[in-house]
Motif scaffolding. Structure first.
Motif, PDB file in Angstrom:
ATOM      1  N   ALA A 115     -12.710  -0.475   8.361  1.00  0.00           N
ATOM      2  CA  ALA A 115     -13.091   0.140   9.190  1.00  0.00           C
ATOM      3  C   ALA A 115     -12.511   0.841  10.187  1.00  0.00           C
ATOM      4  O   ALA A 115     -11.736   0.906  11.968  1.00  0.00           O
ATOM      5  CB  ALA A 115     -12.694  -2.184   9.989  1.00  0.00           C
ATOM      6  N   ASN A 116     -11.747   1.473  10.012  1.00  0.00           N
ATOM      7  CA  ASN A 116     -10.285   2.305   9.766  1.00  0.00           C
ATOM      8  C   ASN A 116      -9.112   1.571  11.026  1.00  0.00           C
ATOM      9  O   ASN A 116      -9.441   2.387  11.935  1.00  0.00           O
ATOM     10  CB  ASN A 116     -10.955   3.846  11.513  1.00  0.00           C
ATOM     11  N   ASN A 117      -8.914   0.755  10.547  1.00  0.00           N
ATOM     12  CA  ASN A 117      -8.436  -0.639  11.446  1.00  0.00           C
ATOM     13  C   ASN A 117      -6.518  -0.473  10.685  1.00  0.00           C
ATOM     14  O   ASN A 117      -6.380  -1.303  10.188  1.00  0.00           O
ATOM     15  CB  ASN A 117      -7.728  -1.881  11.319  1.00  0.00           C
ATOM     16  N   THR A 118      -5.649   0.743  11.332  1.00  0.00           N
ATOM     17  CA  THR A 118      -4.540   1.409  10.943  1.00  0.00           C
ATOM     18  C   THR A 118      -3.534  -0.256  10.666  1.00  0.00           C
ATOM     19  O   THR A 118      -2.652  -0.326   9.759  1.00  0.00           O
ATOM     20  CB  THR A 118      -4.649   2.178  11.706  1.00  0.00           C
ATOM     21  N   ARG A 119      -3.631  -1.164  11.676  1.00  0.00           N
ATOM     22  CA  ARG A 119      -3.066  -1.985  11.601  1.00  0.00           C
ATOM     23  C   ARG A 119      -2.872  -3.548  10.671  1.00  0.00           C
ATOM     24  O   ARG A 119      -2.320  -3.694  10.125  1.00  0.00           O
ATOM     25  CB  ARG A 119      -2.659  -2.456  13.567  1.00  0.00           C
ATOM     26  N   LEU A 120      -4.501  -3.414  11.009  1.00  0.00           N
ATOM     27  CA  LEU A 120      -4.684  -4.284   9.518  1.00  0.00           C
ATOM     28  C   LEU A 120      -4.382  -3.929   7.874  1.00  0.00           C
ATOM     29  O   LEU A 120      -3.841  -4.253   6.975  1.00  0.00           O
ATOM     30  CB  LEU A 120      -6.241  -4.384   9.367  1.00  0.00           C
ATOM     31  N   VAL A 121      -4.606  -1.774   7.510  1.00  0.00           N
ATOM     32  CA  VAL A 121      -3.975  -2.072   6.116  1.00  0.00           C
ATOM     33  C   VAL A 121      -2.744  -2.036   6.510  1.00  0.00           C
ATOM     34  O   VAL A 121      -1.743  -2.380   5.445  1.00  0.00           O
ATOM     35  CB  VAL A 121      -4.594  -0.344   6.766  1.00  0.00           C
ATOM     36  N   ALA A 122      -1.583  -1.780   7.017  1.00  0.00           N
ATOM     37  CA  ALA A 122      -0.190  -1.426   7.625  1.00  0.00           C
ATOM     38  C   ALA A 122       0.514  -2.961   6.603  1.00  0.00           C
ATOM     39  O   ALA A 122       0.403  -2.700   5.855  1.00  0.00           O
ATOM     40  CB  ALA A 122       0.126  -1.095   8.732  1.00  0.00           C
ATOM     41  N   LEU A 123      -0.040  -3.932   7.824  1.00  0.00           N
ATOM     42  CA  LEU A 123      -0.178  -5.382   7.139  1.00  0.00           C
ATOM     43  C   LEU A 123       0.062  -5.726   5.732  1.00  0.00           C
ATOM     44  O   LEU A 123       0.782  -6.598   4.748  1.00  0.00           O
ATOM     45  CB  LEU A 123      -0.801  -6.928   8.639  1.00  0.00           C
ATOM     46  N   ALA A 124      -1.430  -5.447   5.423  1.00  0.00           N
ATOM     47  CA  ALA A 124      -2.117  -6.591   4.292  1.00  0.00           C
ATOM     48  C   ALA A 124      -1.685  -5.325   3.331  1.00  0.00           C
ATOM     49  O   ALA A 124      -0.985  -5.218   2.498  1.00  0.00           O
ATOM     50  CB  ALA A 124      -3.888  -5.850   4.080  1.00  0.00           C
ATOM     51  N   ALA A 125      -1.283  -3.557   3.277  1.00  0.00           N
ATOM     52  CA  ALA A 125      -0.554  -3.111   2.816  1.00  0.00           C
ATOM     53  C   ALA A 125       0.603  -3.874   1.789  1.00  0.00           C
ATOM     54  O   ALA A 125       1.651  -3.513   0.457  1.00  0.00           O
ATOM     55  CB  ALA A 125      -0.770  -1.984   2.697  1.00  0.00           C
ATOM     56  N   ALA A 126       1.983  -3.706   3.359  1.00  0.00           N
ATOM     57  CA  ALA A 126       2.523  -4.614   3.115  1.00  0.00           C
ATOM     58  C   ALA A 126       2.762  -6.145   2.298  1.00  0.00           C
ATOM     59  O   ALA A 126       3.683  -6.391   1.527  1.00  0.00           O
ATOM     60  CB  ALA A 126       3.420  -4.357   4.919  1.00  0.00           C
ATOM     61  N   GLY A 127       1.740  -6.742   2.650  1.00  0.00           N
ATOM     62  CA  GLY A 127       2.110  -7.566   1.996  1.00  0.00           C
ATOM     63  C   GLY A 127       1.821  -7.751   0.534  1.00  0.00           C
ATOM     64  O   GLY A 127       2.081  -8.839  -0.424  1.00  0.00           O
ATOM     65  N   PHE A 128       0.217  -7.286  -0.299  1.00  0.00           N
ATOM     66  CA  PHE A 128       0.179  -6.515  -1.484  1.00  0.00           C
ATOM     67  C   PHE A 128       1.568  -6.234  -2.072  1.00  0.00           C
ATOM     68  O   PHE A 128       2.018  -6.661  -3.141  1.00  0.00           O
ATOM     69  CB  PHE A 128      -0.697  -5.534  -1.580  1.00  0.00           C
ATOM     70  N   VAL A 129       2.137  -5.452  -1.173  1.00  0.00           N
ATOM     71  CA  VAL A 129       3.329  -4.317  -2.155  1.00  0.00           C
ATOM     72  C   VAL A 129       4.471  -5.373  -2.475  1.00  0.00           C
ATOM     73  O   VAL A 129       5.073  -5.536  -3.057  1.00  0.00           O
ATOM     74  CB  VAL A 129       4.321  -3.447  -1.311  1.00  0.00           C
ATOM     75  N   CYS A 130       4.879  -6.477  -1.251  1.00  0.00           N
ATOM     76  CA  CYS A 130       5.833  -7.407  -1.649  1.00  0.00           C
ATOM     77  C   CYS A 130       5.275  -8.358  -2.435  1.00  0.00           C
ATOM     78  O   CYS A 130       6.307  -9.028  -3.068  1.00  0.00           O
ATOM     79  CB  CYS A 130       5.908  -8.726   0.195  1.00  0.00           C
ATOM     80  N   PHE A 131       4.371  -8.760  -2.877  1.00  0.00           N
ATOM     81  CA  PHE A 131       4.172  -9.199  -4.575  1.00  0.00           C
ATOM     82  C   PHE A 131       4.132  -8.244  -5.699  1.00  0.00           C
ATOM     83  O   PHE A 131       4.653  -8.806  -6.157  1.00  0.00           O
ATOM     84  CB  PHE A 131       2.595  -9.707  -4.329  1.00  0.00           C
ATOM     85  N   SER A 132       3.757  -7.289  -5.453  1.00  0.00           N
ATOM     86  CA  SER A 132       3.817  -6.066  -6.340  1.00  0.00           C
ATOM     87  C   SER A 132       4.976  -5.522  -6.345  1.00  0.00           C
ATOM     88  O   SER A 132       5.234  -5.162  -7.657  1.00  0.00           O
ATOM     89  CB  SER A 132       1.976  -5.303  -6.105  1.00  0.00           C
ATOM     90  N   HIS A 133       5.835  -5.471  -5.961  1.00  0.00           N
ATOM     91  CA  HIS A 133       7.569  -4.460  -5.828  1.00  0.00           C
ATOM     92  C   HIS A 133       7.909  -5.718  -5.867  1.00  0.00           C
ATOM     93  O   HIS A 133       8.976  -5.376  -5.247  1.00  0.00           O
ATOM     94  CB  HIS A 133       7.282  -3.715  -5.158  1.00  0.00           C
ATOM     95  N   GLY A 134       7.957  -7.155  -4.769  1.00  0.00           N
ATOM     96  CA  GLY A 134       8.833  -8.105  -5.295  1.00  0.00           C
ATOM     97  C   GLY A 134       8.735  -9.286  -5.990  1.00  0.00           C
ATOM     98  O   GLY A 134       9.399  -9.711  -6.924  1.00  0.00           O
ATOM     99  N   PHE A 135       7.401 -10.052  -5.661  1.00  0.00           N
ATOM    100  CA  PHE A 135       7.041 -11.303  -5.540  1.00  0.00           C
ATOM    101  C   PHE A 135       7.318 -11.492  -6.912  1.00  0.00           C
ATOM    102  O   PHE A 135       7.635 -12.150  -7.875  1.00  0.00           O
ATOM    103  CB  PHE A 135       6.289 -12.060  -5.090  1.00  0.00           C
ATOM    104  N   TRP A 136       6.676 -10.539  -8.234  1.00  0.00           N
ATOM    105  CA  TRP A 136       6.456 -10.651  -9.783  1.00  0.00           C
ATOM    106  C   TRP A 136       7.552 -10.422 -10.265  1.00  0.00           C
ATOM    107  O   TRP A 136       7.856 -10.622 -11.796  1.00  0.00           O
ATOM    108  CB  TRP A 136       5.079  -9.889  -9.694  1.00  0.00           C
ATOM    109  N   LEU A 137       8.662  -9.398  -9.679  1.00  0.00           N
ATOM    110  CA  LEU A 137       9.215  -8.754 -10.356  1.00  0.00           C
ATOM    111  C   LEU A 137      10.696  -9.968 -10.477  1.00  0.00           C
ATOM    112  O   LEU A 137      11.608 -10.052 -11.390  1.00  0.00           O
ATOM    113  CB  LEU A 137      10.425  -8.368  -9.774  1.00  0.00           C
ATOM    114  N   VAL A 138      10.527 -11.642  -9.705  1.00  0.00           N
ATOM    115  CA  VAL A 138      11.481 -12.321  -9.384  1.00  0.00           C
ATOM    116  C   VAL A 138      10.294 -13.652 -10.460  1.00  0.00           C
ATOM    117  O   VAL A 138      10.885 -14.298 -11.398  1.00  0.00           O
ATOM    118  CB  VAL A 138      11.268 -13.193  -8.054  1.00  0.00           C
ATOM    119  N   TRP A 139      10.118 -13.955  -9.964  1.00  0.00           N
ATOM    120  CA  TRP A 139       8.896 -14.849 -10.334  1.00  0.00           C
ATOM    121  C   TRP A 139       8.501 -15.046 -11.963  1.00  0.00           C
ATOM    122  O   TRP A 139       8.733 -15.895 -12.219  1.00  0.00           O
ATOM    123  CB  TRP A 139       7.724 -15.386  -9.428  1.00  0.00           C
TER     124      TRP A 139
END
Length: 227
Positions: A59-83
């Motif tokens: 949808a070329n929605n840059t705000r949605l992309v930024a928020l969702a991408a940050a959420g994904f990276v929080c899992f991939s490069h944060g949560f799983w490294l601890v969990w």
């Protein structure tokens, strides 16, 4: 293979109820397995978030992309490294291994901050593109690492996630670790450009094994893990 919003949402919709059921089973059978039981739920949420990245890009929605991408990276490069190391520690009966897994969880937390702090401070440091039907996440860190440091960081990332599972004293966690390792090797050989996104997708898929474990029922442990 074509990855898309539909693929991510479908996998997420499958994993979330499986994860909820696993958590209920762990509460009934052995609460020490609660961290393992949460794997499908956490992966399901992560896949739904990545589905939103696909939607935002379409949808070329840059705000949605930024928020969702940050959420994904929080899992991939944060949560799983601890969990992941905490999951191994929760059922570990060998004290030296238990200490190593706890130390790795602390290291994973610091490593996660290293990846995520730049994004929280400056969201534009994270960008997402589509390459060969998969998502490529590009993180601009506070300092540009050398090639040697990049290789070291990549190795540390993989070991922090895989070592606690593959070397765990629990066979269920070992088997899940083996499946995640197969997913990593497959991704590295065929989807290297979108490695993080695709590895997380296949790791989410193999986390269905956790549902199988709890459906079968946990076997009684002869030796309780360390507290």
């Amino acid at each position: 293979m074509c990855f898309s919003a539909t693929a991510s949402f479908s996998l997420g919709a499958t994993l979330i109820p499986v994860g909820v059921a696993c958590i209920k089973r762990a509460q009934e059978q052995d609460k020490r397995y609660m961290p393992l039981a949460a794997f499908p739920l956490a992966f399901g949420i992560q896949q739904v978030i990545e589905g939103l990245v696909w939607v935002g890009l379409g949808a070329n929605n840059t705000r949605l992309v930024a928020l969702a991408a940050a959420g994904f990276v929080c899992f991939s490069h944060g949560f799983w490294l601890v969990w992941t190391p905490l999951t191994a520690a929760s059922v570990e009966s060998d004290r030296p291994r238990w200490q190593v897994w706890r130390a790795l969880a602390g290291l994973g937390f610091l490593y996660g901050l290293y990846f995520n702090l730049p994004i929280w401070l400056e969201p534009q440091r994270l960008s997402v593109s589509i390459h060969n039907h998969s998502l490529v996440y590009q993180l601009q860190l506070l300092m540009e690492p050398t090639r040697a440091l990049s290789l070291f960081g990549y190795t540390l990332y993989v070991l922090t996630i895989l070592a606690p599972m593959l070397l765990s004293g629990d066979r269920h966690i070992q088997r899940l670790g083996g499946l995640v390792l197969v997913a990593l090797l497959f991704t590295a050989n065929f989807f290297s450009a979108g490695f993080i996104s695709v590895w997380c997708f296949f790791a989410a898929l193999v986390s269905l094994y956790v549902g199988y474990v709890f459906l079968q029922g946990l076997e009684p442990r002869s030796q309780p893990p360390l507290a």
